[in-house]
Motif scaffolding. Structure first.
Motif, PDB file in Angstrom:
ATOM      1  N   LEU A 184       0.906  -1.352  -0.012  1.00  0.00           N
ATOM      2  CA  LEU A 184       0.112  -0.097   0.038  1.00  0.00           C
ATOM      3  C   LEU A 184       0.863   1.513  -0.147  1.00  0.00           C
ATOM      4  O   LEU A 184       0.467   2.195  -0.691  1.00  0.00           O
ATOM      5  CB  LEU A 184      -0.865   0.029   1.289  1.00  0.00           C
ATOM      6  CG  LEU A 184      -2.211  -1.071   1.286  1.00  0.00           C
ATOM      7  CD1 LEU A 184      -2.845  -1.068   2.449  1.00  0.00           C
ATOM      8  CD2 LEU A 184      -3.241  -0.494   0.146  1.00  0.00           C
ATOM      9  N   ALA A 185       1.892   1.289   0.903  1.00  0.00           N
ATOM     10  CA  ALA A 185       2.851   2.167   0.965  1.00  0.00           C
ATOM     11  C   ALA A 185       3.540   2.727  -0.219  1.00  0.00           C
ATOM     12  O   ALA A 185       3.488   3.894  -0.956  1.00  0.00           O
ATOM     13  CB  ALA A 185       3.732   2.306   2.026  1.00  0.00           C
ATOM     14  N   LEU A 186       3.900   1.306  -0.950  1.00  0.00           N
ATOM     15  CA  LEU A 186       4.878   1.720  -2.416  1.00  0.00           C
ATOM     16  C   LEU A 186       3.718   2.223  -3.439  1.00  0.00           C
ATOM     17  O   LEU A 186       4.382   2.683  -4.245  1.00  0.00           O
ATOM     18  CB  LEU A 186       5.655   0.568  -2.635  1.00  0.00           C
ATOM     19  CG  LEU A 186       6.907   0.207  -1.698  1.00  0.00           C
ATOM     20  CD1 LEU A 186       7.202  -1.247  -2.220  1.00  0.00           C
ATOM     21  CD2 LEU A 186       8.045   1.243  -2.045  1.00  0.00           C
ATOM     22  N   THR A 187       2.706   1.858  -3.476  1.00  0.00           N
ATOM     23  CA  THR A 187       1.510   2.252  -4.309  1.00  0.00           C
ATOM     24  C   THR A 187       1.130   3.602  -4.152  1.00  0.00           C
ATOM     25  O   THR A 187       1.147   4.653  -4.855  1.00  0.00           O
ATOM     26  CB  THR A 187       0.507   1.314  -4.135  1.00  0.00           C
ATOM     27  OG1 THR A 187       0.891  -0.134  -4.514  1.00  0.00           O
ATOM     28  CG2 THR A 187      -0.857   1.548  -5.522  1.00  0.00           C
ATOM     29  N   PHE A 188       0.518   4.039  -2.848  1.00  0.00           N
ATOM     30  CA  PHE A 188      -0.231   5.135  -2.711  1.00  0.00           C
ATOM     31  C   PHE A 188       0.858   6.396  -2.239  1.00  0.00           C
ATOM     32  O   PHE A 188       0.456   7.456  -2.345  1.00  0.00           O
ATOM     33  CB  PHE A 188      -1.117   5.056  -1.816  1.00  0.00           C
ATOM     34  CG  PHE A 188      -2.414   4.267  -2.256  1.00  0.00           C
ATOM     35  CD1 PHE A 188      -3.136   4.746  -3.239  1.00  0.00           C
ATOM     36  CD2 PHE A 188      -2.693   3.067  -1.925  1.00  0.00           C
ATOM     37  CE1 PHE A 188      -4.155   4.046  -3.881  1.00  0.00           C
ATOM     38  CE2 PHE A 188      -3.549   2.254  -2.321  1.00  0.00           C
ATOM     39  CZ  PHE A 188      -4.259   2.890  -3.237  1.00  0.00           C
ATOM     40  N   LEU A 189       1.972   6.102  -1.919  1.00  0.00           N
ATOM     41  CA  LEU A 189       3.157   7.332  -1.389  1.00  0.00           C
ATOM     42  C   LEU A 189       3.997   7.630  -2.649  1.00  0.00           C
ATOM     43  O   LEU A 189       4.611   8.152  -2.673  1.00  0.00           O
ATOM     44  CB  LEU A 189       4.010   6.824  -0.378  1.00  0.00           C
ATOM     45  CG  LEU A 189       3.308   6.869   1.201  1.00  0.00           C
ATOM     46  CD1 LEU A 189       4.111   6.220   2.130  1.00  0.00           C
ATOM     47  CD2 LEU A 189       2.399   8.021   1.367  1.00  0.00           C
TER      48      LEU A 189
END
Length: 198
Positions: A114-119
Motif C-alpha cells: 500500500l505504501a509503495l503504491t499510494f506514496l
C-alpha cells in the motif's frame, strides 16, 4: 469499442511496465513466493480505482492542488529511502537471504504494498492524470479506454508476480538474493532522489 479498449490496454501497459518501486516489490515477493496473490490484487485494485477516478474527472481536482502532490512526493521519497536502506541491509546479511529465510508477515507485506503504491506520486500522474486525461479524450468511449487500461494492469501485475514466482527455484541461491536486494536498494534510493529533484 474493441479498438478503444485495446488502445487503453496498450497505453496503460506503456505507463506501468517500467520497473519502479512497486514493480520491484511485486517481483521480489514473487521470487520469494510470499503473499504474492495479496500483493498482485492490491496493485490491480489500486490501479483500477485510480484509473476510474481519473476517467471520472478527479484528475482536474488533483492537478489544481499542487501542494497535495508535493506532500505525497516527500512522503514517498522518505519511504523509498527507508525501504532502500532495508534492502541494502538485507543484501549485506547473506545468512538471512535464502529462500528459506523467515517470511514477512502478511500484514507487513500488505502495508508495504500500500505504501509503495499510494506514496508514489507517479502512480497519480500515470493513472489519475495521464490515463484519465487520455480516456476523456475518447468522449463517449472513455470507459472502454479505461477498461482496457485496467485490463493492462491485470495482465502486467499478474504476469510479474506469477512470472517471478516461477523463477524462484532457479534464482533461489543466497548470492542471487544479495544481488536482487542490492539492486532494489540502490533503485529505491535513486528513485527517491529523482522524485525530490525533479
Amino acid at each position: 469499442m474493441p479498438t478503444t479498449a485495446l488502445a487503453g490496454m496498450l497505453t496503460g501497459l506503456a505507463l506501468i511496465v517500467a520497473i519502479g518501486a512497486q514493480n520491484a516489490f511485486v517481483m521480489r515477493q514473487g521470487l520469494r513466493r510470499e503473499h504474492v496473490a495479496q500483493v498482485v490484487l492490491i496493485c490491480i485494485a489500486a490501479d483500477a480505482t485510480l484509473i476510474l477516478l481519473g476517467t471520472a474527472g478527479v484528475g482536474v481536482v488533483v492537478s489544481s492542488h499542487p501542494g497535495l502532490v508535493q506532500g505525497v512526493t516527500w512522503l514517498g521519497a522518505a519511504y523509498l529511502v527507508g525501504y532502500g536502506l532495508l534492502a541494502l541491509r538485507r543484501a549485506a546479511a547473506p545468512g538471512r537471504l535464502s529462500v528459506g529465510a523467515a517470511p514477512a508477515s502478511r500484514g507487513s507485506v500488505v502495508l508495504t504494498t500500500l505504501a509503495l503504491t499510494f506514496l508514489n506520486p507517479h502512480v497519480y500522474l500515470d493513472t489519475v492524470l495521464m490515463l484519465g486525461s487520455i480516456a476523456n479524450g475518447f468522449g463517449d468511449q472513455r470507459w472502454a479506454f479505461a477498461g482496457g487500461a485496467v485490463v493492462g494492469s491485470i495482465v502486467w501485475f499478474t504476469g510479474l508476480g506469477l512470472g517471478a514466482r516461477a523463477l524462484a527455484g532457479p534464482l533461489g541461491h543466497p548470492r542471487t538474493w544479495r544481488v536482487v536486494d542490492g539492486v532494489i536498494g540502490v533503485m529505491m534510493i535513486a528513485l527517491a532522489v529523482r522524485l525530490t529533484t525533479a
